[in-house]
Design an enzyme around this catalytic site. Structure first.
Site, PDB file in Angstrom:
ATOM      1  N   HIS A 169       0.873  -1.172   0.000  1.00 55.27           N
ATOM      2  CA  HIS A 169       0.000   0.000   0.000  1.00 55.27           C
ATOM      3  C   HIS A 169       0.911   1.224   0.000  1.00 55.27           C
ATOM      4  O   HIS A 169       2.120   1.092   0.146  1.00 55.27           O
ATOM      5  CB  HIS A 169      -0.892  -0.003   1.252  1.00 55.27           C
ATOM      6  CG  HIS A 169      -0.098  -0.030   2.522  1.00 55.27           C
ATOM      7  ND1 HIS A 169       0.356  -1.202   3.080  1.00 55.27           N
ATOM      8  CD2 HIS A 169       0.381   0.963   3.300  1.00 55.27           C
ATOM      9  CE1 HIS A 169       1.062  -0.924   4.158  1.00 55.27           C
ATOM     10  NE2 HIS A 169       1.094   0.388   4.317  1.00 55.27           N
ATOM     11  N   HIS A 198       1.961   5.453   0.979  1.00 58.89           N
ATOM     12  CA  HIS A 198       1.860   6.573   1.920  1.00 58.89           C
ATOM     13  C   HIS A 198       2.336   7.844   1.232  1.00 58.89           C
ATOM     14  O   HIS A 198       3.254   7.794   0.413  1.00 58.89           O
ATOM     15  CB  HIS A 198       2.732   6.353   3.149  1.00 58.89           C
ATOM     16  CG  HIS A 198       2.271   5.230   4.026  1.00 58.89           C
ATOM     17  ND1 HIS A 198       1.136   5.310   4.797  1.00 58.89           N
ATOM     18  CD2 HIS A 198       2.783   3.997   4.250  1.00 58.89           C
ATOM     19  CE1 HIS A 198       0.978   4.187   5.464  1.00 58.89           C
ATOM     20  NE2 HIS A 198       1.962   3.359   5.142  1.00 58.89           N
ATOM     21  N   HIS A 222       7.733   7.649  -5.467  1.00 55.14           N
ATOM     22  CA  HIS A 222       7.049   6.757  -6.413  1.00 55.14           C
ATOM     23  C   HIS A 222       7.810   5.459  -6.636  1.00 55.14           C
ATOM     24  O   HIS A 222       7.895   4.948  -7.760  1.00 55.14           O
ATOM     25  CB  HIS A 222       6.738   7.484  -7.723  1.00 55.14           C
ATOM     26  CG  HIS A 222       5.615   8.460  -7.572  1.00 55.14           C
ATOM     27  ND1 HIS A 222       5.758   9.663  -6.927  1.00 55.14           N
ATOM     28  CD2 HIS A 222       4.321   8.399  -7.939  1.00 55.14           C
ATOM     29  CE1 HIS A 222       4.604  10.300  -6.906  1.00 55.14           C
ATOM     30  NE2 HIS A 222       3.709   9.548  -7.510  1.00 55.14           N
TER      31      HIS A 222
HETATM   32 NI    NI Z   1       2.163   1.401   5.799  1.00 55.90          NI
END
Ligand code: NI
Length: 145
Positions: A41, A43, A82
């Protein structure tokens, strides 16, 4: 000589997954929670770099923020923005936690600060997570204290 600290704020976005190969699937889930979910995931990280040094009597400045910005962009932001942190060589054998990330950023910058010395690395990972490293334990250890 009067010392002062200057803090610059930077942003980058990166992916990661918290996972220890040496732990069972159940332990990984228990320790890392939703950060252990497969496929990772992202951030939107906010990075704080604090440099401390004597205030120059002519310029009134403790560091050169333009030179610092160039350094951080070149050494840190281009490396992590990225990207998938789990694929970064600096995390080989380490989980991509905020703690390990502030430590890695410290190590990347500490010997390269153009004017002044690195005082602290801060990192916001989520609304409720902030990490910090100041290298004091390391400095004390190397001084034989
Ligand atoms: Ni995390």
């Amino acid at each position: 000589m009067n010392d002062a600290s200057v803090t610059r704020r930077y942003r980058f976005s990166a992916a990661h997954r918290l996972h220890c190969d040496g732990l069972s699937t159940e332990d990984n889930r228990r320790i890392f929670g939703k950060c252990n979910k497969p496929n990772g995931h992202g951030h939107n990280y906010v990075l704080y770099v604090t440099v401390r040094g004597p205030i120059d009597s002519a310029t009134g400045q403790a560091t050169d923020t333009e030179a610092l910005d160039r350094l951080v962009h070149e050494i840190v932001l281009q490396r992590f923005d990225h990207r998938d942190l789990n694929h970064d060589a600096g995390f080989a054998g380490r989980t991509t936690t905020g703690e390990n990330l502030v430590l890695l950023v410290w190590d990347l910058l500490v010997s390269r600060i153009p004017i002044g010395r690195l005082e602290k690395i801060g990192l916001i990972e989520t609304r409720d997570n902030y990490f910090e490293y100041d290298g004091l334990a390391l400095a004390a250890g190397s001084a034989g204290a």
